[in-house]
Design a protein around this motif. Structure first.
Motif, short mmCIF file in Angstrom:
data_model
loop_
_atom_site.label_atom_id
_atom_site.label_comp_id
_atom_site.label_asym_id
_atom_site.label_seq_id
_atom_site.Cartn_x
_atom_site.Cartn_y
_atom_site.Cartn_z
N PHE A 22 0.85 -1.18 0.00
CA PHE A 22 0.00 0.00 0.00
C PHE A 22 0.90 1.24 0.00
N TYR A 23 0.69 2.11 -0.97
CA TYR A 23 1.38 3.39 -1.03
C TYR A 23 0.31 4.47 -0.91
N ILE A 24 0.35 5.22 0.19
CA ILE A 24 -0.71 6.18 0.50
C ILE A 24 -0.17 7.60 0.36
N PHE A 25 -0.74 8.35 -0.56
CA PHE A 25 -0.32 9.73 -0.81
C PHE A 25 -1.40 10.67 -0.28
N CYS A 26 -1.02 11.48 0.68
CA CYS A 26 -1.99 12.33 1.38
C CYS A 26 -1.85 13.79 0.95
N GLU A 27 -2.98 14.39 0.64
CA GLU A 27 -2.98 15.80 0.29
C GLU A 27 -2.42 16.64 1.43
N GLY A 28 -2.88 16.36 2.65
CA GLY A 28 -2.41 17.10 3.81
C GLY A 28 -1.01 16.70 4.22
N GLU A 29 -0.36 17.60 4.94
CA GLU A 29 1.01 17.34 5.36
C GLU A 29 1.06 16.58 6.68
N LYS A 30 0.00 16.73 7.52
CA LYS A 30 0.04 16.09 8.83
C LYS A 30 -1.23 15.36 9.23
N THR A 31 -2.40 16.00 9.10
CA THR A 31 -3.63 15.41 9.63
C THR A 31 -3.86 14.00 9.09
N GLU A 32 -3.91 13.85 7.77
CA GLU A 32 -4.15 12.54 7.17
C GLU A 32 -2.98 11.58 7.38
N PRO A 33 -1.72 12.03 7.15
CA PRO A 33 -0.60 11.12 7.39
C PRO A 33 -0.53 10.61 8.83
N LEU A 34 -0.81 11.47 9.79
CA LEU A 34 -0.76 11.03 11.19
C LEU A 34 -1.85 10.01 11.49
N TYR A 35 -3.02 10.19 10.88
CA TYR A 35 -4.09 9.22 11.07
C TYR A 35 -3.68 7.86 10.52
N PHE A 36 -3.14 7.82 9.31
CA PHE A 36 -2.76 6.54 8.72
C PHE A 36 -1.48 5.98 9.33
N GLU A 37 -0.65 6.84 9.91
CA GLU A 37 0.51 6.34 10.65
C GLU A 37 0.05 5.49 11.83
N GLY A 38 -1.14 5.80 12.36
CA GLY A 38 -1.70 4.99 13.43
C GLY A 38 -1.90 3.55 12.98
N PHE A 39 -2.45 3.38 11.78
CA PHE A 39 -2.61 2.04 11.21
C PHE A 39 -1.25 1.39 11.00
N LYS A 40 -0.34 2.14 10.42
CA LYS A 40 0.99 1.61 10.10
C LYS A 40 1.69 1.09 11.35
#
Length: 228
Positions: A22-40
């Motif tokens: 899975f390669y996840i590209f997030c428009e936002g710099e922090k909000t979305e990446p931090l949410y998916f970092e939780g899954f990671k």
């Protein structure tokens, strides 16, 4: 082979052994990446799946179409030939045609390879609608400031400090205080009730649930039960 090259070759070999990518590209710099970092973080600490799944998260700090462009550039630059490429982006105030064009471009890209597939995980108008659905079947088409205000009040009702964009603990908050299973159900309902409309006209609406459902398959059983 130099030590650096040996390490790179070894890393590449390990990546090739990963069955699901899975390669996840997030428009936002922090909000979305931090949410998916939780899954990671949880998935990579799950001994059942940690050696079978590759999960990469790339903050893009840009808008709609440029997120997809960056994803395509990343794929080409790193010679990626298989896996799932996810674009996570918001409608916000961007033109409708830009928003809809992402899905149109994705459909074209997916005709080129069955092993490398692109997906959109959009939110209209922002990812906060996805967060809200963990608490309520929210159907009002409001400005994003109203969504943030709702989340702020809701989280304070749990004795927390309220909602902050770029929160590093949003994943755990949604799991502990919210209901991911209901969020998925509510999000699907919003899409199904408007399935004849282009994504830019589904407001509120979000396809983030699609990516979340797929990632939840790799969670530990105790947490997976909150999603499935």
């Amino acid at each position: 082979m130099g030590n650096k090259n040996w390490k790179n070759a070894r890393k590449q070999g390990c990546l090739e052994l990963k069955k699901d990518k899975f390669y996840i590209f997030c428009e936002g710099e922090k909000t979305e990446p931090l949410y998916f970092e939780g899954f990671k973080n949880v998935i990579e600490n799950n001994p059942v799946y940690k050696n079978t799944i590759l999960l990469e998260i790339e903050p893009c700090a840009t808008d709609t179409l440029r997120v997809l462009k960056k994803a395509e550039e990343y794929v080409k630059r790193n010679h990626i030939t298989d896996g799932q490429i996810w674009c996570v982006y918001d409608k916000d105030s961007f033109p409708k045609d830009h928003f809809n064009a992402v899905e149109e471009r994705i459909m074209m890209l997916n005709q080129q390879s069955s092993k490398l597939q692109y997906f959109s995980a959009w939110s209209n108008e922002c990812i906060e609608i996805w967060f809200i659905l963990h608490f309520d079947n929210y159907v009002s088409n409001n400005h994003r400031s109203e969504y943030i205000n709702y989340l702020n009040k809701k989280l304070k009702s749990f004795g927390l400090n309220g909602y902050r964009k770029n929160s590093s603990d949003i994943f755990s908050i949604l799991n502990n205080q919210g209901n991911p299973k209901l969020a998925i159900r509510y999000a699907k309902r919003l899409i199904n009730e408007n399935n004849h409309k282009p994504s830019a006209d589904i407001a509120p609406g979000t396809k983030v649930y699609d990516l979340v459902e797929r990632l939840s398959q790799y969670l530990p059983e105790s947490l997976k039960n909150k999603y499935i």
